[in-house]
Write an enzyme that holds these catalytic residues in place. Structure first.
Site, PDB file in Angstrom:
ATOM      1  CD  GLU A 277      -2.882  -1.124   2.632  1.00  0.00           C
ATOM      2  OE1 GLU A 277      -2.621  -0.204   3.354  1.00  0.00           O
ATOM      3  OE2 GLU A 277      -3.325  -2.183   2.956  1.00  0.00           O
ATOM      4  N   GLY A 279       1.802   4.930  -0.520  1.00  0.00           N
ATOM      5  CA  GLY A 279       0.906   6.116  -0.735  1.00  0.00           C
ATOM      6  C   GLY A 279       1.872   7.212  -0.960  1.00  0.00           C
ATOM      7  NE  ARG A 280       4.940   9.487   4.173  1.00  0.00           N
ATOM      8  CZ  ARG A 280       4.222  10.451   4.946  1.00  0.00           C
ATOM      9  NH1 ARG A 280       4.597  11.694   4.339  1.00  0.00           N
ATOM     10  NH2 ARG A 280       3.505   9.903   5.846  1.00  0.00           N
ATOM     11  NE  ARG A 316       3.422  14.841   6.238  1.00  0.00           N
ATOM     12  CZ  ARG A 316       4.737  14.964   6.132  1.00  0.00           C
ATOM     13  NH1 ARG A 316       5.575  15.870   5.722  1.00  0.00           N
ATOM     14  NH2 ARG A 316       5.098  13.838   6.825  1.00  0.00           N
ATOM     15  CE1 TYR A 320       0.329  13.208  11.984  1.00  0.00           C
ATOM     16  CE2 TYR A 320       0.396  13.998   9.644  1.00  0.00           C
ATOM     17  CZ  TYR A 320      -0.142  13.250  10.621  1.00  0.00           C
ATOM     18  OH  TYR A 320      -1.304  12.663  10.199  1.00  0.00           O
ATOM     19  CB  CYS A 352      -5.454  33.805  13.848  1.00  0.00           C
ATOM     20  SG  CYS A 352      -5.495  34.677  15.572  1.00  0.00           S
ATOM     21  CE1 TYR A 381      -1.792  10.351   3.970  1.00  0.00           C
ATOM     22  CE2 TYR A 381       0.475  10.364   3.373  1.00  0.00           C
ATOM     23  CZ  TYR A 381      -0.871   9.568   3.604  1.00  0.00           C
ATOM     24  OH  TYR A 381      -0.979   8.276   3.499  1.00  0.00           O
TER      25      TYR A 381
END
Length: 422
Positions: A277, A279-280, A316, A320, A352, A381
């Site tokens: 799988e 993705g990134r 991100r 993260y 803000c 993402y």
């Protein structure tokens, strides 16, 4: 400290200032050649046995990029009815879609069944619900097939919020519950056609993944006659490439994976379809964000550069603590990264929130009002996690095609778009 933009010929001869003059800032810019190259790499992770790479759509859901994945021979994973619908619209046949949801409502399971999409169940209660939905829809006995997601007891990733295996995650069914899987499946006449796992996202060391593959194959021997085994994904990309971080060692990884599969096939007595799988890895390096510096200042000795790339555009770093390299463009030219000329600066957005920080204490060429910042590795993402926080419309996406043309693949939202939902 070489330039990724220059080394990859990312803009293919197009002036970034011309792109933003037409589409505004911030704007996501994709490079088709890079996207296709990364997709082709993951399509060949396993060549000795039947294999499909299932692109994880949540990383990037733009329908034009999904069409590239289809053309490159990838299958796809979906997490929701919306993602299944996008894949169907992009031209994916239902048998090339794998529904891997988490804690979904009955109508979502029914949607997948109605459209002939294989579903993986993430818990015993979801497996029970799947059986009940099959009963309600009068699904014939021979068509009651599903997969189950196993928690392999191994996790990996760059941040605890992206670790999806091990003892502290919400995902998957523990190995000690496997007897209950068989009980529920028997109760509803459901055949367990496959098993899958996912240990986490953005690992650069293959060993935890290889450990998880070995463990899942051991678990697979408890299941009779599986059609497929899905090892999950998470292959990382070098987010610190301007500091010469190395690529994920794909060739070494493939060489170490094949003997593990050999041993399993010999023991299992049949060769199921193997899946992964990614993705990134497919999309991250294929996109940058172009944003404008609108303000600079000093606060208590800290040099700040304020841009329009806020946490609504790229969440991100705020969510993260993720690192994204930044290159600086002035008057259409990339500024060199001569170490002696770099200044430690904190690059922020226009939202803000105190946490709206794109890059903290980062050595960069001294930023000036009017400069463009080019934020690297934003294809995964990035736009898919955009929001309209502070009532800021989401940005446009453009694609630099293989022949160097700039093509809009999603228009910029407007204030009228936001108002239209009321």
């Amino acid at each position: 400290m070489t330039s990724f933009i220059e080394n990859s010929n990312f803009f293919a001869g197009n002036n970034p200032e011309d792109i933003v003059a037409k589409y505004g800032t911030p704007v996501y810019v994709y490079n088709e050649k890079i996207l296709r190259d990364r997709m082709a790499k993951v399509a060949k992770v396993i060549t000795k046995y039947p294999y499909t790479a299932n692109y994880s759509v949540k990383a990037n859901t733009n329908i034009h990029i999904l069409k590239l994945a289809l053309e490159e021979g990838l299958n796809c994973d979906a997490m929701s009815v919306g993602e299944i619908t996008l894949l169907l619209k992009a031209g994916f046949p239902s048998e090339r879609i794998f529904f891997v949801p988490n804690n979904v409502a009955p109508y979502e399971l029914a949607f997948a069944l109605k459209n002939g999409v294989m579903t993986s169940l993430d818990s015993l209660s979801q497996l029970e619900l799947f059986g009940e939905v099959c009963n309600q829809m009068n699904i014939p006995a021979g068509e009651r097939k599903c997969a189950v997601r196993i928690n392999p007891g191994v996790g990996a990733g760059h941040h605890e919020k992206v670790v999806t295996g091990g003892k502290k995650t919400k995902f998957g069914i523990a190995e000690y519950d496997i007897p209950h899987i068989f009980e529920i499946a028997s109760k509803y006449g459901v055949r367990i056609a496959g098993i899958n796992q996912h240990i986490g996202s953005l690992f650069m060391d293959p060993q935890p993944y290889l450990d998880a593959v070995t463990n899942l194959l051991r678990i697979a021997e408890q299941f009779d006659n599986l059609d497929f085994i899905d090892f999950g994904g998470g292959y990382g990309i070098p987010y610190h490439k301007l500091n010469d971080e190395k690529d994920f060692p794909m060739e070494d990884f493939k060489a170490r994976l094949e003997p593990i599969l050999d041993d399993f096939v010999a023991r299992y007595g049949k060769t199921p379809l193997f899946k992964s799988e990614p993705g990134r890895f497919c999309v991250a390096e294929g996109s940058v964000i172009l944003g404008r510096v609108h303000a600079t200042k000093e606060n208590s000795g800290i040099q700040f550069a304020g841009t329009d790339v806020g946490m609504n555009v790229l969440v991100r770093p705020s969510m993260y603590d993720s690192h994204h390299d930044i290159e600086v463009i002035r008057d259409g030219n990339i500024l060199p990264r001569n170490e002696a000329d770099l200044v430690v600066q904190t690059v922020t957005g226009n939202i803000c929130e105190s946490g709206d920080i794109l890059a903290k204490d980062r050595p960069l060429p001294k930023l000036e009002e009017g400069d463009l910042i080019c934020v690297l590795d934003t294809g995964a993402y990035g736009w898919s996690m955009c929001s309209t926080y502070n009532s800021r419309p989401r940005p446009a996406e453009v694609l630099i095609t293989q022949d160097g043309k700039v093509k809009q693949i999603r228009r910029k939202e407007t204030i009228e778009d936001l108002l239209s939902l009321f």
